[in-house]
Motif scaffolding. Structure first.
Motif, PDB file in Angstrom:
ATOM      1  N   VAL A 190      41.588  31.964  39.451  1.00 47.06           N
ATOM      2  CA  VAL A 190      40.755  32.815  39.975  1.00 47.06           C
ATOM      3  C   VAL A 190      42.415  34.002  40.193  1.00 47.06           C
ATOM      4  O   VAL A 190      41.742  35.244  40.455  1.00 47.06           O
ATOM      5  CB  VAL A 190      40.342  32.390  41.461  1.00 47.06           C
TER       6      VAL A 190
ATOM      7  N   LEU B  76      41.810  37.966  39.764  1.00 46.76           N
ATOM      8  CA  LEU B  76      42.092  39.028  40.926  1.00 46.76           C
ATOM      9  C   LEU B  76      42.941  39.864  40.790  1.00 46.76           C
ATOM     10  O   LEU B  76      43.315  41.180  41.141  1.00 46.76           O
ATOM     11  CB  LEU B  76      42.491  38.409  42.574  1.00 46.76           C
TER      12      LEU B  76
ATOM     13  N   PRO C  31      39.295  43.066  43.609  1.00 47.25           N
ATOM     14  CA  PRO C  31      39.088  42.151  44.369  1.00 47.25           C
ATOM     15  C   PRO C  31      37.165  41.177  44.327  1.00 47.25           C
ATOM     16  O   PRO C  31      36.365  40.708  45.181  1.00 47.25           O
ATOM     17  CB  PRO C  31      39.587  41.536  45.708  1.00 47.25           C
TER      18      PRO C  31
ATOM     19  N   LEU D 211      35.157  38.420  42.714  1.00 40.91           N
ATOM     20  CA  LEU D 211      34.762  37.613  43.996  1.00 40.91           C
ATOM     21  C   LEU D 211      33.086  37.345  44.388  1.00 40.91           C
ATOM     22  O   LEU D 211      32.782  36.648  44.675  1.00 40.91           O
ATOM     23  CB  LEU D 211      35.676  37.702  46.088  1.00 40.91           C
TER      24      LEU D 211
ATOM     25  N   ILE E  74      33.990  32.412  40.215  1.00 38.44           N
ATOM     26  CA  ILE E  74      35.038  32.705  41.008  1.00 38.44           C
ATOM     27  C   ILE E  74      34.386  31.932  42.358  1.00 38.44           C
ATOM     28  O   ILE E  74      35.845  30.861  43.163  1.00 38.44           O
ATOM     29  CB  ILE E  74      35.556  33.900  40.954  1.00 38.44           C
ATOM     30  N   GLN E  75      34.091  31.795  42.836  1.00 40.58           N
ATOM     31  CA  GLN E  75      33.083  31.190  44.161  1.00 40.58           C
ATOM     32  C   GLN E  75      33.365  29.711  44.227  1.00 40.58           C
ATOM     33  O   GLN E  75      33.982  28.649  45.106  1.00 40.58           O
ATOM     34  CB  GLN E  75      32.246  31.631  44.941  1.00 40.58           C
TER      35      GLN E  75
END
Length: 246
Positions: free
Chosen positions: A38, A42, A47, A51, A56-57
């Motif tokens: 991640v 980023l 970002p 996100l 990513i979550q």
């Protein structure tokens, strides 16, 4: 009249909970792998865009859940994380790995979560892809198979887990509708690209994936009932009931 003195002593006072350093270390490494992937994305991309990806979550969830599990395994903290949390985390990261390798891997040479698909996925991008889509799903599955007692998952858990993919679909389509045409990665995944396929095709594809996710969720619950019990070092006086890690 004075009540008789109770001689009952809690089991935890007789034999203290067992610290599990190897389980703690393994889980800490899983959390670190997720966070590293991640962090790379980023650092290389916007970002807000990064996100917005399910990948990513789900990896952020892996990082949080496995860090908490590592702490509990090391510090002897009880109770373990509820099966609904550990099982849901496994489902979401399995979805991430399966969708990537079955639907998106052919585009990996040109598709990147950080640049909207405008450059070759090499170097740091490639490392992040491996960590987020391969390392964490496999490691999470190994943790479930080798370190967690079976029998804690229920069909109601599977139904609850499916609310997140549904919520993500609503989020992705709403976000895409609000962004102006031509915005990089306006829709996070090709099969959710309403601008390219229209709502009818997109919703049909989403429904197909949703059925596959539901089958996977209930299969996970079924496998939890029949998979062998791992040999866990635990307190002999502790409850043998099904659940998360001791």
């Amino acid at each position: 009249m004075t009540a008789p003195f109770s001689t009952h002593v809690p089991a935890s006072a007789v034999v203290p909970p067992v610290r599990r350093p190897y389980a703690a270390a393994f889980r800490a490494l899983i959390a670190l792998a997720a966070l590293t992937g991640v962090a790379i994305d980023l650092a290389l991309g916007s970002p807000g865009r990064v996100l917005s990806y399910f990948t990513i979550q789900s990896n952020l969830l892996v990082a949080a859940v496995f860090a908490a599990s590592a702490h509990r395994a090391w510090s002897r903290r009880r109770p373990p994380l509820p099966p609904v949390i550990s099982g849901g985390t496994l489902l979401f990261i399995t979805i991430t790995g399966a969708v990537y390798h079955l639907l998106l891997a052919d585009d990996a040479a040109r598709f990147s979560m950080t640049d909207g698909g405008t450059s070759t996925t090499t170097g740091w991008h490639l490392l992040a892809n491996h960590l987020l889509h391969t390392v964490t799903p496999i490691a999470a599955a190994l943790d479930w198979l080798l370190l967690i007692r079976p029998g804690g998952l229920r069909p109601r858990h599977a139904a609850l887990w499916l609310l997140y993919p549904l919520a993500y679909l609503i989020f992705a389509l709403t976000r895409g509708a609000l962004l102006s045409p031509g915005t990089p990665a306006r829709y996070p995944y090709p099969f959710l690209d309403v601008a390219a396929h229209g709502y009818a095709t997109t919703l049909t594809d989403a429904a197909t994936l949703g059925l596959a996710f539901a089958a996977l969720a209930f299969a996970l619950v079924g496998l939890d009932r029949i998979r062998p019990t791992p040999r866990l070092r635990e307190n002999r006086i502790s409850s043998p009931g099904a659940g998360g890690l001791k």
